[in-house]
Design a protein around this motif. Structure first.
Motif, PDB file in Angstrom:
ATOM      1  N   THR A   1     -21.694  30.217  34.227  1.00  0.00           N
ATOM      2  CA  THR A   1     -20.787  30.277  35.176  1.00  0.00           C
ATOM      3  C   THR A   1     -20.197  29.383  36.250  1.00  0.00           C
ATOM      4  O   THR A   1     -19.331  29.399  36.866  1.00  0.00           O
ATOM      5  N   ARG A   2     -21.299  28.439  36.398  1.00  0.00           N
ATOM      6  CA  ARG A   2     -21.134  27.100  37.445  1.00  0.00           C
ATOM      7  C   ARG A   2     -20.356  26.050  37.007  1.00  0.00           C
ATOM      8  O   ARG A   2     -20.384  25.144  37.316  1.00  0.00           O
ATOM      9  N   TRP A   3     -20.010  26.524  35.138  1.00  0.00           N
ATOM     10  CA  TRP A   3     -19.502  25.346  34.510  1.00  0.00           C
ATOM     11  C   TRP A   3     -18.406  25.230  35.369  1.00  0.00           C
ATOM     12  O   TRP A   3     -16.934  26.342  34.927  1.00  0.00           O
ATOM     13  N   PRO A   4     -17.513  23.413  35.004  1.00  0.00           N
ATOM     14  CA  PRO A   4     -16.321  24.013  35.295  1.00  0.00           C
ATOM     15  C   PRO A   4     -15.804  23.675  33.847  1.00  0.00           C
ATOM     16  O   PRO A   4     -15.263  23.851  33.234  1.00  0.00           O
ATOM     17  N   ALA A   5     -13.789  23.946  34.379  1.00  0.00           N
ATOM     18  CA  ALA A   5     -12.971  23.660  33.336  1.00  0.00           C
ATOM     19  C   ALA A   5     -13.333  23.066  32.180  1.00  0.00           C
ATOM     20  O   ALA A   5     -12.956  23.217  31.371  1.00  0.00           O
ATOM     21  N   TYR A   6     -13.041  21.932  32.657  1.00  0.00           N
ATOM     22  CA  TYR A   6     -13.196  21.074  31.198  1.00  0.00           C
ATOM     23  C   TYR A   6     -14.385  20.900  30.626  1.00  0.00           C
ATOM     24  O   TYR A   6     -14.215  20.801  29.441  1.00  0.00           O
ATOM     25  N   ARG A   7     -15.340  21.595  30.947  1.00  0.00           N
ATOM     26  CA  ARG A   7     -16.963  21.216  30.712  1.00  0.00           C
ATOM     27  C   ARG A   7     -17.097  22.529  29.429  1.00  0.00           C
ATOM     28  O   ARG A   7     -16.994  22.546  28.321  1.00  0.00           O
ATOM     29  N   ARG A   8     -16.197  24.035  30.213  1.00  0.00           N
ATOM     30  CA  ARG A   8     -15.857  25.501  29.125  1.00  0.00           C
ATOM     31  C   ARG A   8     -14.878  24.527  27.950  1.00  0.00           C
ATOM     32  O   ARG A   8     -15.448  25.057  26.456  1.00  0.00           O
ATOM     33  N   ALA A   9     -13.796  23.819  28.110  1.00  0.00           N
ATOM     34  CA  ALA A   9     -13.305  23.595  27.038  1.00  0.00           C
ATOM     35  C   ALA A   9     -14.038  22.624  25.912  1.00  0.00           C
ATOM     36  O   ALA A   9     -13.237  22.807  24.698  1.00  0.00           O
ATOM     37  N   ARG A  10     -14.905  21.547  26.567  1.00  0.00           N
ATOM     38  CA  ARG A  10     -15.794  21.178  25.496  1.00  0.00           C
ATOM     39  C   ARG A  10     -16.240  21.402  24.662  1.00  0.00           C
ATOM     40  O   ARG A  10     -16.764  21.399  23.217  1.00  0.00           O
ATOM     41  N   HIS A  11     -16.814  22.826  25.221  1.00  0.00           N
ATOM     42  CA  HIS A  11     -17.365  23.973  24.562  1.00  0.00           C
ATOM     43  C   HIS A  11     -16.278  24.545  23.778  1.00  0.00           C
ATOM     44  O   HIS A  11     -17.204  26.027  23.029  1.00  0.00           O
TER      45      HIS A  11
ATOM     46  N   VAL B   1      -6.352  16.706  20.932  1.00  0.00           N
ATOM     47  CA  VAL B   1      -7.205  16.616  20.636  1.00  0.00           C
ATOM     48  C   VAL B   1      -8.246  16.518  21.462  1.00  0.00           C
ATOM     49  O   VAL B   1      -8.422  14.914  22.383  1.00  0.00           O
ATOM     50  N   PRO B   2      -9.114  16.439  21.265  1.00  0.00           N
ATOM     51  CA  PRO B   2     -11.258  16.117  21.887  1.00  0.00           C
ATOM     52  C   PRO B   2     -11.532  15.436  21.379  1.00  0.00           C
ATOM     53  O   PRO B   2     -11.466  15.430  19.935  1.00  0.00           O
TER      54      PRO B   2
ATOM     55  N   ARG C   1       6.701  27.024  25.001  1.00  0.00           N
ATOM     56  CA  ARG C   1       5.818  28.077  25.035  1.00  0.00           C
ATOM     57  C   ARG C   1       4.384  27.736  24.113  1.00  0.00           C
ATOM     58  O   ARG C   1       4.160  28.132  24.079  1.00  0.00           O
ATOM     59  N   ILE C   2       5.797  28.062  22.741  1.00  0.00           N
ATOM     60  CA  ILE C   2       5.144  27.459  21.188  1.00  0.00           C
ATOM     61  C   ILE C   2       4.407  26.080  21.336  1.00  0.00           C
ATOM     62  O   ILE C   2       3.166  26.349  20.874  1.00  0.00           O
ATOM     63  N   LEU C   3       4.587  25.247  22.133  1.00  0.00           N
ATOM     64  CA  LEU C   3       4.304  23.909  22.315  1.00  0.00           C
ATOM     65  C   LEU C   3       2.980  23.867  22.773  1.00  0.00           C
ATOM     66  O   LEU C   3       1.659  23.690  22.858  1.00  0.00           O
ATOM     67  N   GLU C   4       2.452  24.856  23.868  1.00  0.00           N
ATOM     68  CA  GLU C   4       1.259  25.262  25.280  1.00  0.00           C
ATOM     69  C   GLU C   4       0.598  25.637  23.886  1.00  0.00           C
ATOM     70  O   GLU C   4      -0.772  25.584  23.700  1.00  0.00           O
ATOM     71  N   ILE C   5       0.742  26.894  23.070  1.00  0.00           N
ATOM     72  CA  ILE C   5       0.329  27.232  21.902  1.00  0.00           C
ATOM     73  C   ILE C   5      -0.173  26.113  21.390  1.00  0.00           C
ATOM     74  O   ILE C   5      -2.417  26.062  21.195  1.00  0.00           O
ATOM     75  N   LEU C   6       0.297  25.223  20.339  1.00  0.00           N
ATOM     76  CA  LEU C   6      -0.255  24.478  20.134  1.00  0.00           C
ATOM     77  C   LEU C   6      -1.197  23.824  20.595  1.00  0.00           C
ATOM     78  O   LEU C   6      -2.346  23.189  19.710  1.00  0.00           O
ATOM     79  N   ARG C   7      -0.601  23.247  22.126  1.00  0.00           N
ATOM     80  CA  ARG C   7      -2.045  22.449  22.435  1.00  0.00           C
ATOM     81  C   ARG C   7      -2.734  22.946  22.479  1.00  0.00           C
ATOM     82  O   ARG C   7      -4.469  22.102  22.393  1.00  0.00           O
ATOM     83  N   ALA C   8      -3.374  23.793  22.447  1.00  0.00           N
ATOM     84  CA  ALA C   8      -4.282  24.784  22.925  1.00  0.00           C
ATOM     85  C   ALA C   8      -5.277  24.556  21.507  1.00  0.00           C
ATOM     86  O   ALA C   8      -6.312  24.882  21.672  1.00  0.00           O
ATOM     87  N   VAL C   9      -4.388  25.286  20.480  1.00  0.00           N
ATOM     88  CA  VAL C   9      -4.867  24.470  18.924  1.00  0.00           C
ATOM     89  C   VAL C   9      -5.188  23.182  18.842  1.00  0.00           C
ATOM     90  O   VAL C   9      -6.560  23.199  17.691  1.00  0.00           O
ATOM     91  N   MET C  10      -4.639  22.690  18.941  1.00  0.00           N
ATOM     92  CA  MET C  10      -5.063  21.119  19.072  1.00  0.00           C
ATOM     93  C   MET C  10      -6.321  21.130  19.822  1.00  0.00           C
ATOM     94  O   MET C  10      -6.906  20.075  18.712  1.00  0.00           O
ATOM     95  N   ALA C  11      -6.924  21.855  20.382  1.00  0.00           N
ATOM     96  CA  ALA C  11      -7.441  21.747  21.572  1.00  0.00           C
ATOM     97  C   ALA C  11      -8.893  21.619  20.320  1.00  0.00           C
ATOM     98  O   ALA C  11     -10.309  22.256  21.139  1.00  0.00           O
ATOM     99  N   GLN C  12      -8.447  22.398  19.190  1.00  0.00           N
ATOM    100  CA  GLN C  12     -10.427  22.649  18.836  1.00  0.00           C
ATOM    101  C   GLN C  12     -10.829  24.554  19.065  1.00  0.00           C
ATOM    102  O   GLN C  12     -12.437  24.007  20.040  1.00  0.00           O
ATOM    103  N   PRO C  13     -10.366  25.398  19.700  1.00  0.00           N
ATOM    104  CA  PRO C  13     -10.646  26.976  20.226  1.00  0.00           C
ATOM    105  C   PRO C  13     -11.682  27.500  19.459  1.00  0.00           C
ATOM    106  O   PRO C  13     -11.623  27.320  18.633  1.00  0.00           O
TER     107      PRO C  13
END
Ligand SMILES: Nc1ncnc2c1ncn2[C@@H]1O[C@H](COP(=O)(O)OP(=O)(O)OP(=O)(O)O)[C@@H](O)[C@H]1O
Ligand SMILES: [Mg+2]
Length: 262
Positions: free
Chosen positions: A78-88, A113-114, A169-181
């Motif tokens: 609940t109290r985690w900031p966005a970057y910490r959630r992203a890292r997980h 890429v993380p 928009r496609i680049l935004e999706i691909l960036r999210a995918v490269m971040a290893q969701p």
């Protein structure tokens, strides 16, 4: 990304309880609870102003709720900031900011890429150069393969700002995918994408799900939601009014009324 083991599919991954949010004293999200199981693709739907984006922002950690809790993988985040959630692994798309528009298309994918070796000062000295080069090579191959899939390989070295609206928009999706969701949050990912390309983006989302990525997407086009999503959460006026299949949602009086009223 490797496919999820069969026993993992369907295991709870995220559980939000009684999330609330207000803007200027107006309650726009009012006690929203959402359960998301691993390896499934969910639609978050509802009329304009229902509070969908606000809920997604809260799940991503981009907005602090005034009430409620979020558990992810059994942990209270609940109290985690966005970057910490992203890292997980909780990754959302972001509209290309000016900063990223000035990078090339390929650079945009690589910076997403993380844990690239060399990210920190210490790693520059502690990571063997051989391993470093290999990891970077893998990311580069992956980025180029993704661009090729969407016929954007010729754009790799163009500035992201020079892409068409749909390609951005496609680049935004691909960036999210490269971040290893592990949990991918998509706010209207198909908006602005050419109808001819929409089906290939949908196929790609199905493929990500097969690989084990859990997806929650906001989408207005209900036909797309029906063919793509395993289940839907319907919101109206800040509350959840239905959870279940899209086919069933279409028959529910409260859902029909919400769309008519919205
Ligand atoms: N930053 C903000 N400041 C003030 N009000 C806001 C803000 N963001 C959203 N709202 C209001 O909160 C309500 C919910 O907005 P939200 O963007 O979550 O809805 P939505 O379901 O995503 O709608 P849409 O389908 O139009 O994207 C709306 O009434 C909106 O006007
Ligand atoms: Mg929205």
């Amino acid at each position: 990304m490797s496919a999820l083991p069969a026993e993992a599919v369907g295991r709870p991954i995220l559980s939000a309880r009684s999330l609330s949010h207000s803007f200027q004293a107006v309650r726009v999200v009012d006690g929203v609870s959402i359960d998301i199981d691993e390896g499934r693709l969910y639609g978050l739907i509802g009329p304009n102003g229902a509070g969908k984006s606000t809920v997604m922002n809260i799940l991503a950690g981009a907005q602090k709720p005034i009430g409620g809790t979020t558990h992810y993988g059994g942990v209270d985040i609940t109290r985690w900031p966005a970057y910490r959630r992203a890292r997980h692994g909780v990754i959302r798309t972001f509209q290309l900011s000016n900063e990223f528009a000035r990078l090339t298309v390929l650079e945009n994918l690589l910076v997403a890429v993380p844990n690239q070796p060399g990210d920190t000062f210490r790693e520059v000295f502690t990571t063997p150069r051989r391993r470093w080069n290999r990891r970077q090579g893998e990311s580069l191959d992956r980025a180029r393969a993704l661009l090729a899939r969407f016929n954007m390989e010729a754009k790799a070295d163009d500035y992201a700002s020079d892409l068409s609206g749909g390609q951005k928009r496609i680049l935004e999706i691909l960036r999210a995918v490269m971040a290893q969701p592990r949990l991918l949050l998509l706010d209207e990912p198909l908006a602005g994408i050419h109808p001819r390309i929409i089906e290939s983006v949908c196929d790609y989302l199905r493929e990500l799900r097969r690989e084990g990525v859990t997806i929650l997407m906001i989408e207005h086009e209900l036909e797309v939601v029906e063919t793509l999503c395993d289940a839907v959460v319907v919101m109206a006026s800040g509350i959840v009014i239905f959870r279940g299949s899209m086919t069933e949602a279409r028959q529910r009086r409260e859902v029909i009324d919400a769309y008519v009223a919205g």
